[in-house]
Design a protein around this motif. Structure first.
Motif, PDB file in Angstrom:
ATOM      1  N   ASN A  36      25.371  51.993  23.319  1.00 36.79           N
ATOM      2  CA  ASN A  36      25.174  52.218  22.174  1.00 36.79           C
ATOM      3  C   ASN A  36      26.079  53.271  21.847  1.00 36.79           C
ATOM      4  O   ASN A  36      25.827  54.615  22.002  1.00 36.79           O
ATOM      5  N   CYS A  39      25.102  56.805  19.868  1.00 40.56           N
ATOM      6  CA  CYS A  39      24.553  57.807  20.772  1.00 40.56           C
ATOM      7  C   CYS A  39      25.093  58.254  21.710  1.00 40.56           C
ATOM      8  O   CYS A  39      25.009  59.058  22.254  1.00 40.56           O
ATOM      9  N   ASP A  41      24.681  56.220  24.515  1.00 37.97           N
ATOM     10  CA  ASP A  41      23.741  55.548  25.774  1.00 37.97           C
ATOM     11  C   ASP A  41      24.753  54.642  26.401  1.00 37.97           C
ATOM     12  O   ASP A  41      25.248  53.914  25.803  1.00 37.97           O
ATOM     13  N   CYS A  64      19.970  59.008  26.155  1.00 31.98           N
ATOM     14  CA  CYS A  64      19.051  60.135  25.373  1.00 31.98           C
ATOM     15  C   CYS A  64      17.643  59.846  26.031  1.00 31.98           C
ATOM     16  O   CYS A  64      17.490  58.802  26.650  1.00 31.98           O
ATOM     17  N   SER A  67      16.356  56.210  24.981  1.00 33.10           N
ATOM     18  CA  SER A  67      16.864  55.007  25.673  1.00 33.10           C
ATOM     19  C   SER A  67      16.446  55.166  27.051  1.00 33.10           C
ATOM     20  O   SER A  67      16.238  54.003  27.408  1.00 33.10           O
ATOM     21  N   ARG A 123      17.540  55.931  15.712  1.00 33.38           N
ATOM     22  CA  ARG A 123      17.076  55.837  17.008  1.00 33.38           C
ATOM     23  C   ARG A 123      16.660  54.660  17.645  1.00 33.38           C
ATOM     24  O   ARG A 123      16.106  54.230  18.687  1.00 33.38           O
ATOM     25  N   CYS A 126      18.702  53.193  20.132  1.00 28.32           N
ATOM     26  CA  CYS A 126      18.310  53.701  21.376  1.00 28.32           C
ATOM     27  C   CYS A 126      17.378  53.131  21.920  1.00 28.32           C
ATOM     28  O   CYS A 126      17.245  53.004  23.332  1.00 28.32           O
TER      29      CYS A 126
END
Ligand code: ZN
Length: 152
Positions: A36, A39, A41, A64, A67, A123, A126
């Motif tokens: 991702n 972010c 991730d 994060c 995730s 988000r 995530c």
């Protein structure tokens, strides 16, 4: 962090701090990396199948809290389930986090903790990352998936 406070329900915090089924399998049948870029991730999903049943699975990587917790909760939700059942959960979860579905009708159990995510579009990726990677793995693919390639 303030916008996230609402999202950090107890179950999410618990799974972030102590992610379940974390690590690697000795001999996975399927393996997909999910990325991702928005972010940062990046997680690896490994699946061991027994026929069409997800006998075991592991997640490893860094990301994060959302995730990580989502990946952990996913492993608990789909372990021992058939691929069809896992895809059904993914569909219900996807509807939940994108605000499209009726969480009450999806039998999502603990996954319902992510219901507030739909308020925070950044988000959602995530939360859905591990599920997209699992979906890809169950389809027999092995390429790294990126949330930026997902137009759903
Ligand atoms: Zn993230």
């Amino acid at each position: 962090m303030s916008e996230l406070d609402d999202l950090y329900q107890e179950v999410i915090l618990d799974h972030y701090k102590r992610p379940r089924n974390w690590g690697r399998l000795a001999a996975p049948d399927r393996e997909v990396v999910g990325h991702n870029p928005l972010c940062g991730d990046r997680i690896t999903i490994q699946v061991q199948l027994d026929g069409d049943v997800i006998k075991d699975l592991r997640v490893e990587g860094s990301g994060c809290a959302i995730s990580t917790a989502s990946a952990s909760l996913m492993t608990e939700a789909v372990k021992g389930k058939s691929m069809a059942e896992a895809e059904k959960l993914f569909a219900g979860f996807h509807d939940l986090v994108t605000g499209k579905g009726d969480p009450a009708g999806a039998a999502l159990g603990k996954l319902a903790a992510f219901g507030g995510i739909s308020e925070y579009p950044a988000r959602v990726k995530c939360a859905a990352l591990a599920w997209h990677a699992l979906h890809s793995a169950l389809q027999g693919k092995s390429e790294t998936i990126s949330t930026e390639d997902d137009h759903g």
